[in-house]
Design a protein around this motif. Structure first.
Motif, PDB file in Angstrom:
ATOM      1  N   ARG A  10       0.834  -1.202   0.000  1.00 34.00           N
ATOM      2  CA  ARG A  10       0.000   0.000   0.000  1.00 34.00           C
ATOM      3  C   ARG A  10       0.865   1.246   0.000  1.00 34.00           C
ATOM      4  O   ARG A  10       1.859   1.335   0.694  1.00 34.00           O
ATOM      5  N   HIS A  11       0.516   2.177  -0.800  1.00 33.12           N
ATOM      6  CA  HIS A  11       1.191   3.477  -0.791  1.00 33.12           C
ATOM      7  C   HIS A  11       0.189   4.483  -1.340  1.00 33.12           C
ATOM      8  O   HIS A  11      -0.816   4.104  -1.948  1.00 33.12           O
ATOM      9  N   SER A  12       0.474   5.735  -1.114  1.00 34.60           N
ATOM     10  CA  SER A  12      -0.461   6.755  -1.588  1.00 34.60           C
ATOM     11  C   SER A  12      -0.323   6.938  -3.095  1.00 34.60           C
ATOM     12  O   SER A  12       0.780   7.182  -3.592  1.00 34.60           O
ATOM     13  N   THR A 112       8.677  14.864   4.010  1.00 34.07           N
ATOM     14  CA  THR A 112       7.756  14.097   3.170  1.00 34.07           C
ATOM     15  C   THR A 112       7.229  14.959   2.025  1.00 34.07           C
ATOM     16  O   THR A 112       7.188  14.531   0.875  1.00 34.07           O
ATOM     17  N   ASN A 137      -5.331  17.404  -5.258  1.00 36.17           N
ATOM     18  CA  ASN A 137      -6.118  16.733  -4.217  1.00 36.17           C
ATOM     19  C   ASN A 137      -7.607  16.868  -4.484  1.00 36.17           C
ATOM     20  O   ASN A 137      -8.382  15.943  -4.270  1.00 36.17           O
ATOM     21  N   PHE A 141      -7.094  13.415  -7.713  1.00 31.89           N
ATOM     22  CA  PHE A 141      -6.020  12.838  -8.529  1.00 31.89           C
ATOM     23  C   PHE A 141      -6.588  12.007  -9.693  1.00 31.89           C
ATOM     24  O   PHE A 141      -6.031  10.993 -10.063  1.00 31.89           O
ATOM     25  N   CYS A 182      -5.625   6.834  -1.974  1.00 29.21           N
ATOM     26  CA  CYS A 182      -4.924   7.915  -1.282  1.00 29.21           C
ATOM     27  C   CYS A 182      -5.829   8.462  -0.189  1.00 29.21           C
ATOM     28  O   CYS A 182      -6.945   8.932  -0.465  1.00 29.21           O
ATOM     29  N   ALA A 183      -5.380   8.350   1.056  1.00 30.21           N
ATOM     30  CA  ALA A 183      -6.094   8.983   2.173  1.00 30.21           C
ATOM     31  C   ALA A 183      -5.837  10.477   2.070  1.00 30.21           C
ATOM     32  O   ALA A 183      -4.709  10.886   1.825  1.00 30.21           O
ATOM     33  N   GLN A 184      -6.872  11.283   2.228  1.00 28.55           N
ATOM     34  CA  GLN A 184      -6.692  12.725   2.036  1.00 28.55           C
ATOM     35  C   GLN A 184      -7.420  13.554   3.103  1.00 28.55           C
ATOM     36  O   GLN A 184      -8.640  13.693   3.063  1.00 28.55           O
ATOM     37  N   GLY A 185      -6.611  14.133   3.986  1.00 25.56           N
ATOM     38  CA  GLY A 185      -7.178  15.082   4.943  1.00 25.56           C
ATOM     39  C   GLY A 185      -7.678  16.324   4.217  1.00 25.56           C
ATOM     40  O   GLY A 185      -8.636  16.974   4.650  1.00 25.56           O
ATOM     41  N   MET A 208     -12.356  13.114   6.660  1.00 24.24           N
ATOM     42  CA  MET A 208     -11.364  13.005   5.593  1.00 24.24           C
ATOM     43  C   MET A 208     -11.979  12.332   4.372  1.00 24.24           C
ATOM     44  O   MET A 208     -13.143  11.930   4.403  1.00 24.24           O
ATOM     45  N   PRO A 225       7.889   7.654   0.772  1.00 23.00           N
ATOM     46  CA  PRO A 225       8.542   8.282   1.924  1.00 23.00           C
ATOM     47  C   PRO A 225       8.908   7.242   2.980  1.00 23.00           C
ATOM     48  O   PRO A 225       8.185   6.257   3.153  1.00 23.00           O
TER      49      PRO A 225
HETATM   50  C1  LIG Z   1      -5.140  10.962   7.735  1.00 18.61           C
HETATM   51  C2  LIG Z   1      -4.316  11.137   6.482  1.00 18.61           C
HETATM   52  C3  LIG Z   1      -4.453  12.297   5.732  1.00 18.61           C
HETATM   53  C4  LIG Z   1      -3.722  12.456   4.554  1.00 18.61           C
HETATM   54  N1  LIG Z   1      -3.935  13.562   3.768  1.00 18.61           N
HETATM   55  C5  LIG Z   1      -3.336  13.641   2.567  1.00 18.61           C
HETATM   56  C6  LIG Z   1      -3.698  14.675   1.659  1.00 18.61           C
HETATM   57  O1  LIG Z   1      -4.548  15.520   1.938  1.00 18.61           O
HETATM   58  N2  LIG Z   1      -3.088  14.694   0.447  1.00 18.61           N
HETATM   59  C7  LIG Z   1      -2.152  13.754   0.083  1.00 18.61           C
HETATM   60  O2  LIG Z   1      -1.648  13.829  -1.046  1.00 18.61           O
HETATM   61  N3  LIG Z   1      -1.803  12.762   0.918  1.00 18.61           N
HETATM   62  C8  LIG Z   1      -2.376  12.665   2.134  1.00 18.61           C
HETATM   63  N4  LIG Z   1      -2.089  11.619   2.972  1.00 18.61           N
HETATM   64  C9  LIG Z   1      -1.093  10.622   2.571  1.00 18.61           C
HETATM   65  C10 LIG Z   1       0.185  10.765   3.401  1.00 18.61           C
HETATM   66  O3  LIG Z   1       0.924  11.852   2.936  1.00 18.61           O
HETATM   67  C11 LIG Z   1       0.952   9.448   3.252  1.00 18.61           C
HETATM   68  O4  LIG Z   1       0.209   8.418   3.832  1.00 18.61           O
HETATM   69  C12 LIG Z   1       2.323   9.488   3.924  1.00 18.61           C
HETATM   70  O5  LIG Z   1       3.136  10.470   3.328  1.00 18.61           O
HETATM   71  C13 LIG Z   1       3.002   8.136   3.794  1.00 18.61           C
HETATM   72  O6  LIG Z   1       3.114   7.767   2.426  1.00 18.61           O
HETATM   73  P1  LIG Z   1       2.445   6.458   1.867  1.00 18.61           P
HETATM   74  O7  LIG Z   1       0.964   6.526   2.096  1.00 18.61           O
HETATM   75  O8  LIG Z   1       2.779   6.461   0.389  1.00 18.61           O
HETATM   76  O9  LIG Z   1       3.053   5.283   2.578  1.00 18.61           O
HETATM   77  C14 LIG Z   1      -2.801  11.447   4.149  1.00 18.61           C
HETATM   78  C15 LIG Z   1      -2.674  10.287   4.917  1.00 18.61           C
HETATM   79  C16 LIG Z   1      -3.429  10.125   6.059  1.00 18.61           C
HETATM   80  C17 LIG Z   1      -3.300   8.830   6.846  1.00 18.61           C
END
Ligand SMILES: Cc1cc2nc3c(=O)[nH]c(=O)nc-3n(C[C@H](O)[C@H](O)[C@H](O)COP(=O)(O)O)c2cc1C
Length: 238
Positions: A10-12, A112, A137, A141, A182-185, A208, A225
């Motif tokens: 899993r990755h974003s 990051t 965002n 995406f 992609c999780a996005q706050g 979120m 990251p």
């Molecule tokens: C609660 C939460 C909110 C996040 N919000 C954003 C966001 O608004 N935009 C984005 O591009 N990534 C967002 N991310 C992704 C994080 O940046 C990412 O999980 C982190 O850098 C680790 O990278 P990975 O998911 O590729 O392992 C969010 C992740 C989480 C868990």
């Protein structure tokens, strides 16, 4: 896929293809995520699944709101004050989305963010290009599905904790199903457009969003990251 593989794969994903998600597959992922544990099994979260025309409209609306907010930042003070006074286009999310990160947390946040911009060839001081990437965002995406996660206000931190467990379950199930996510706050910045499209029960707050779809081979998706060392994540015994 076992859980260890799902956790490491899993990755974003920040660039999706235009391939839609088969309804049966989406249902399978949502059913799997529904197995998430929660405090007293209260399941204090609900989701709004945007796809088809709804996601297209939200893409346009949220993107326009972000661009408007960026333009407002660049306006002279009187105009800014006017916009503030009339609340035109200001964030109307249910939670505060911009926080001050202390010490090491801020260092990780910056590393990051800059790592992502380096991957994209965006210079650190190029605010315009960084804003353009941030704006992506609000287009999810280009994902075909966006899932907005709401929590019940009555349970405070516990609901947030439960929702976090739910979201990770969703992300891992999506990974196992061959989907990118992609999780996005950022998707909690404005809640009014989502509320216009969905009948949100009283007491539920937008926490979120999660974009879901099929990953492309765009370079942005190659970004991985790092994480803190295990020893840095543990308090030392006295
Ligand atoms: C609660 C939460 C909110 C996040 N919000 C954003 C966001 O608004 N935009 C984005 O591009 N990534 C967002 N991310 C992704 C994080 O940046 C990412 O999980 C982190 O850098 C680790 O990278 P990975 O998911 O590729 O392992 C969010 C992740 C989480 C868990």
């Amino acid at each position: 896929m076992d859980v260890f593989s799902a956790l490491s794969n899993r990755h974003s994903v920040r660039q999706f293809s235009n391939q839609t998600i088969e309804p049966e597959l989406l249902e399978k992922v949502l059913l799997a995520a529904n197995q998430a544990p929660s405090n007293c099994n209260s399941q204090p979260y609900k989701i709004a699944v945007a796809q088809n025309e709804t996601i297209e409209t939200l893409r346009t609306e949220l993107f326009a709101k972000f661009i408007h907010a960026i333009e407002m930042q660049q306006q002279p003070l009187p105009r800014k004050l006017f916009t503030l006074a009339t609340k035109g286009g200001l964030p109307d999310g249910d939670f505060k989305v911009i926080n001050k990160y202390p010490g090491i947390l801020n260092q990780r946040r910056q590393e990051t963010g800059f790592g992502l911009y380096d991957t994209l060839g965006i210079a650190r001081q190029d605010k315009k290009a960084r804003n353009q990437q941030m704006a992506r965002n609000f287009k999810f995406f280009d994902a075909p599905v966006a899932i907005f996660v709401f929590v019940h206000e009555a349970l405070g931190e516990w609901a947030t904790l439960d929702a976090g467990i739910y979201v990770q379950s969703l992300l891992l199930a999506a990974t196992a199903a061959g989907l990118g996510s992609c999780a996005q706050g950022a998707l909690a910045t404005w809640s009014s457009p989502v509320r216009r499209h969905f009948a949100i029960d009283k007491g539920y707050k937008l926490l979120m969003g999660v974009s879901l779809g099929y990953e492309t081979d765009h370079i942005v998706n190659s970004y991985r990251p790092g994480r803190a060392k295990l020893c840095d994540m543990q308090f030392q015994q006295r």
